[in-house]
Design a protein around this motif. Structure first.
Motif, mmCIF file in Angstrom:
data_model
loop_
_atom_site.group_PDB
_atom_site.id
_atom_site.type_symbol
_atom_site.label_atom_id
_atom_site.label_comp_id
_atom_site.label_asym_id
_atom_site.label_seq_id
_atom_site.Cartn_x
_atom_site.Cartn_y
_atom_site.Cartn_z
ATOM 1 N N LEU A 138 40.126 46.065 26.005
ATOM 2 C CA LEU A 138 38.950 45.643 25.696
ATOM 3 C C LEU A 138 38.901 44.118 25.576
ATOM 4 O O LEU A 138 38.126 43.258 25.983
ATOM 5 N N GLN A 139 40.081 43.476 24.829
ATOM 6 C CA GLN A 139 40.272 41.984 24.954
ATOM 7 C C GLN A 139 40.197 40.837 25.977
ATOM 8 O O GLN A 139 39.612 39.957 25.928
ATOM 9 N N ILE A 140 40.395 41.774 26.984
ATOM 10 C CA ILE A 140 40.490 40.938 28.419
ATOM 11 C C ILE A 140 38.825 41.120 29.079
ATOM 12 O O ILE A 140 38.589 40.489 29.923
ATOM 13 N N PHE A 175 43.814 52.830 39.098
ATOM 14 C CA PHE A 175 44.551 53.647 39.691
ATOM 15 C C PHE A 175 44.118 55.247 39.630
ATOM 16 O O PHE A 175 43.988 55.967 40.603
ATOM 17 N N ALA A 176 43.654 55.354 38.355
ATOM 18 C CA ALA A 176 43.023 56.761 38.051
ATOM 19 C C ALA A 176 41.783 57.115 38.907
ATOM 20 O O ALA A 176 41.497 58.124 39.235
ATOM 21 N N VAL A 177 40.977 56.093 39.120
ATOM 22 C CA VAL A 177 39.784 56.277 39.797
ATOM 23 C C VAL A 177 39.884 55.965 41.326
ATOM 24 O O VAL A 177 38.752 55.593 42.021
ATOM 25 N N ASN A 178 41.087 55.909 41.711
ATOM 26 C CA ASN A 178 41.540 55.710 42.968
ATOM 27 C C ASN A 178 41.182 54.539 43.777
ATOM 28 O O ASN A 178 40.896 54.463 44.737
ATOM 29 N N GLY A 179 41.059 53.599 42.722
ATOM 30 C CA GLY A 179 40.889 52.213 43.362
ATOM 31 C C GLY A 179 39.364 51.675 43.544
ATOM 32 O O GLY A 179 38.862 50.619 44.069
ATOM 33 N N SER A 180 38.525 52.585 42.918
ATOM 34 C CA SER A 180 36.944 52.317 43.238
ATOM 35 C C SER A 180 36.496 51.400 42.014
ATOM 36 O O SER A 180 36.674 51.735 40.652
ATOM 37 N N VAL A 181 36.272 49.986 42.073
ATOM 38 C CA VAL A 181 35.796 49.328 41.196
ATOM 39 C C VAL A 181 34.599 49.654 40.684
ATOM 40 O O VAL A 181 34.617 49.526 39.137
ATOM 41 N N ALA A 182 33.613 50.239 41.298
ATOM 42 C CA ALA A 182 32.435 50.900 40.611
ATOM 43 C C ALA A 182 32.603 51.679 39.789
ATOM 44 O O ALA A 182 32.047 51.687 38.737
ATOM 45 N N ASP A 183 33.598 52.671 40.025
ATOM 46 C CA ASP A 183 33.919 53.808 38.922
ATOM 47 C C ASP A 183 34.654 53.139 37.761
ATOM 48 O O ASP A 183 34.411 53.653 36.640
ATOM 49 N N ALA A 184 35.431 52.214 38.051
ATOM 50 C CA ALA A 184 36.209 51.679 36.695
ATOM 51 C C ALA A 184 35.098 51.047 35.954
ATOM 52 O O ALA A 184 35.309 51.023 34.677
ATOM 53 N N ALA A 185 34.195 50.230 36.658
ATOM 54 C CA ALA A 185 33.279 49.218 35.917
ATOM 55 C C ALA A 185 32.570 50.210 34.820
ATOM 56 O O ALA A 185 32.103 49.855 33.821
ATOM 57 N N LEU A 195 33.332 43.175 37.080
ATOM 58 C CA LEU A 195 34.481 43.441 37.020
ATOM 59 C C LEU A 195 35.290 42.934 38.057
ATOM 60 O O LEU A 195 36.395 42.715 37.910
ATOM 61 N N SER A 196 34.332 42.961 39.438
ATOM 62 C CA SER A 196 35.414 42.317 40.592
ATOM 63 C C SER A 196 35.790 41.078 40.128
ATOM 64 O O SER A 196 36.846 40.400 40.366
ATOM 65 N N ARG A 197 34.929 40.110 39.506
ATOM 66 C CA ARG A 197 35.290 38.561 39.081
ATOM 67 C C ARG A 197 36.323 38.620 38.157
ATOM 68 O O ARG A 197 37.258 37.789 38.265
ATOM 69 N N LEU A 198 36.360 39.694 37.065
ATOM 70 C CA LEU A 198 37.650 39.597 36.445
ATOM 71 C C LEU A 198 38.966 40.028 37.352
ATOM 72 O O LEU A 198 39.832 39.405 37.010
ATOM 73 N N SER A 215 45.991 50.936 50.453
ATOM 74 C CA SER A 215 46.552 52.298 50.653
ATOM 75 C C SER A 215 45.665 53.381 50.599
ATOM 76 O O SER A 215 46.112 54.544 51.213
ATOM 77 N N LYS A 216 44.427 53.197 49.986
ATOM 78 C CA LYS A 216 43.436 54.220 50.087
ATOM 79 C C LYS A 216 42.461 54.055 51.387
ATOM 80 O O LYS A 216 41.343 54.547 51.375
ATOM 81 N N GLY A 217 42.633 53.222 52.054
ATOM 82 C CA GLY A 217 41.735 52.803 53.211
ATOM 83 C C GLY A 217 40.722 51.995 52.898
ATOM 84 O O GLY A 217 39.416 52.186 53.506
ATOM 85 N N MET A 218 40.733 51.381 51.727
ATOM 86 C CA MET A 218 39.393 50.527 51.170
ATOM 87 C C MET A 218 39.509 49.342 51.505
ATOM 88 O O MET A 218 40.665 48.573 51.771
ATOM 89 N N ARG A 219 38.536 48.536 51.520
ATOM 90 C CA ARG A 219 38.515 47.033 51.931
ATOM 91 C C ARG A 219 39.051 46.265 50.898
ATOM 92 O O ARG A 219 38.863 46.773 49.471
ATOM 93 N N PRO A 220 39.751 45.235 50.995
ATOM 94 C CA PRO A 220 40.263 44.443 49.875
ATOM 95 C C PRO A 220 39.198 43.609 49.148
ATOM 96 O O PRO A 220 38.177 43.271 49.674
ATOM 97 N N LEU A 221 39.081 43.493 48.041
ATOM 98 C CA LEU A 221 38.211 42.483 47.317
ATOM 99 C C LEU A 221 38.800 41.151 47.523
ATOM 100 O O LEU A 221 40.041 40.838 47.677
#
Ligand SMILES: C[S@@+](CC[C@H](N)C(=O)[O-])C[C@H]1O[C@@H](n2cnc3c(N)ncnc32)[C@H](O)[C@@H]1O
Lengths: 222, 312
Positions: A138-140, A175-185, A195-198, A215-221
């Motif tokens: 939360l702090q970051i 890691f738990a959401v398999n690299g999906s930034v949207a899900d993590a967000a 979240l991407s900016r962070l 490693s999951k075949g996704m585009r890099p940020l």
């Protein structure tokens, strides 16, 4: 009796007409002796909390394979090989240090590097159904996060030493959401963009996330 | 005094260009040498030699030039001894980096080995385990102290109430050890005494909290085949352990019975698996009931290098 030779004959010390050098070897920070590159070890999941291990406990989990099969050792050898290579057996992570002239100091550096690598590489498993971000995460987060209470204080940036633990927790989640930034967000009450900016604000964080994504075949940020 | 390009200092030989230092590397390994020098190691040693010979960099006028405290030609003379005569690097520069110490060493005293660094860790663990127990002074002994490596290292870990007494038969070793003790300002904590093993320790007989030693343990018949740096230069007195290599170790084990106080700790370095296993058995069965928790402890290469335990 030992060959009794007067102390006068100690070579360089005498040549320099002073005591031998006691300066620490600060001049030499070999850029080539970096810990093994991140790409050669992929992340692994573990429920073991390596972070809380003491030096001795962590060392016990390591093989110091520099000296394997080097003959009888001890009094038999004049061994200027002070380099230390540690292999952390449970994870296979390797770190090394050769920059110092004492094996003891190289071991300490290698162990410190191993800790950094373990922080980066070893993920805790997370149950997404009951997920609650830990306080260090939360702090970051930026203030606009909807789940971040006022008691989390000001946002901590990458230059703060507390950032590392928050970053670990964030990586656990991604890691738990398999690299999906949207899900993590979503789990963090943030927009995907925020979240991407962070993630992009810190190099090692960005690299870890992108390694996972590729490693999951996704585009890099970017 | 010589000057050196900063680049040379950072890379070892690159920058010395066509000078003789690089030439010496080519000389270093005659094709028929059964025990060749490793050129990577030599390069690193050369770098260290230059480092030790470096003057005050901050005072150099030209930022690209590093002042040397010795003439390049003289340094080259030392380097030739290293490469062609196999004089140990540590004798050439007069010091060895060991644990977090820089110890003075030279001909006549054994160069402390990296394996032996662990002895100090073993002692430290015991000191930490004992903290809070008792309140009197605690005396630790290092027998056959050589350069004083273990004794100086122990001086830093035995705590407020601890002090160290170290012995060596060799006059040179005693001088060097005293020098190293003073350099680390441990004069009040670490005392060096000349004499054979326990002889100088009558005043602390039966009172030792701990006793450690890295005595000579190489079987006499193996001495002729040693690595050139060791066999040609290091004192036989520091290496020769008699026919089986265990003459001194056995003497030390036996002496520990009467010199350690009840509960006192011991740690001995040995030649490896065979000697360590023999000693564990010897202390448990021959010196029965005198010791407890006797065990062999491995070094970082996985060789059973130490025997440790406690006086019952
Ligand atoms: C292998 S060296 C160890 C030196 C040092 N403790 C170290 O670990 O670097 C063995 C030492 O035992 C000493 N020594 C040999 N015979 C001895 C004796 N009878 N009494 C005391 N010291 C002895 C040698 O002079 C030498 O310094």
């Amino acid at each position: 009796m030992a060959r009794v030779i007067s102390l006068q004959c100690f070579s360089l010390a005498r040549l320099l007409q002073s005591r031998p050098s006691v300066r620490p070897t600060l001049l030499f920070h070999h850029p080539r002796f970096r810990p093994i590159s991140a790409s050669s070890v992929s992340s692994s999941i573990s429920d073991e909390d390596y972070v809380s291990l003491t030096e001795e406990e962590l060392m016990k989990q390591c093989e110091m394979d520099t000296f394997k099969a080097s003959g009888p050792g001890g009094q038999h050898r004049n061994k200027r090989e002070s380099a230390v290579r540690l292999r952390h057996v449970p994870t296979g992570i390797v770190s090394q240090a050769v920059e110092d002239r004492s094996q003891h100091k190289n071991r300490a550096s290698a162990l410190a590097r191993l800790r950094t690598l373990l922080d980066l590489k070893v993920r805790k498993t997370i149950d997404l159904n009951e997920y609650e971000p830990p306080p260090e995460l939360l702090q970051i987060l930026p203030k606009k996060s909807t789940i971040r209470g006022a008691d989390s204080g000001p946002q901590i940036g990458p230059n703060n030493s507390k950032f590392a633990s928050g970053m670990q927790a964030l990586l656990d989640l991604i890691f738990a959401v398999n690299g999906s930034v949207a899900d993590a967000a979503k789990n963090l009450g943030l927009s995907t963009g925020a979240l991407s900016r962070l993630i992009l604000s810190d190099d090692s964080l960005r690299m870890e996330v992108n390694e996972l994504r590729s490693s999951k075949g996704m585009r890099p940020l970017k | 005094m010589g000057k050196l390009h900063r680049k040379t200092l950072e890379t070892g030989v690159e920058g010395l260009g066509d000078s003789y230092f690089t030439e010496s590397l080519a000389l270093s390994t005659p094709p028929d040498d059964p025990d060749p020098l490793d050129s990577n190691l030599l390069l690193r040693e050369l770098q260290w030699l230059l480092q030790d010979a470096t003057g005050d960099v901050g005072r150099s006028q030209n930022p690209d030039l590093v002042p040397l405290r010795a003439d390049l030609g003289d340094l080259y003379g030392l380097w030739r001894e290293r490469v062609l005569e196999r004089r140990p690097f540590q004798y050439v520069v007069g010091c060895e980096h060991w644990r977090d110490l820089v110890l003075w060493v030279g001909e006549g005293v054994l160069i402390p080995r990296p394996e032996t660094e662990v002895v100090v860790d073993l002692v430290r663990e015991v000191v930490i385990g004992r903290s809070g127990r008792g309140d009197g002074e605690e005396v630790w002994a290092d027998l056959g102290t050589g350069s004083g490596a273990i004794a100086v290292g122990m001086g830093g870990v035995v705590g407020e109430r601890g002090r160290v007494v170290a012995t060596d038969l060799s006059e040179v070793a005693v001088k060097v050890a005293r020098f190293n003790v003073e350099r680390y300002a441990l004069k009040d904590k670490v005392q060096i005494r000349q004499g054979s093993w326990f002889e100088p320790l009558e005043d602390v007989k039966g009172k030792l909290t701990g006793l450690v030693s890295n005595p000579p343990y190489i079987p006499s018949r193996n001495l002729p085949g040693l690595q050139a740096e060791v066999g040609r230069y290091e004192p036989k007195l520091a290496l020769d352990g008699g026919e089986s290599g265990m003459d001194h170790l056995i003497h030390l084990c036996e002496g520990s019975v009467s010199y350690l106080k009840p509960g006192g700790f011991f740690a001995f370095e040995t030649n490896g698996d065979e000697q360590s296993e023999f000693l564990v058995d010897f202390m448990v069965s021959k010196l029965e009931n005198s010791f407890r928790d006797v065990k062999a402890v491995a070094d970082f290469a996985g060789i059973k290098r130490f025997v440790t335990g406690f006086r019952s």
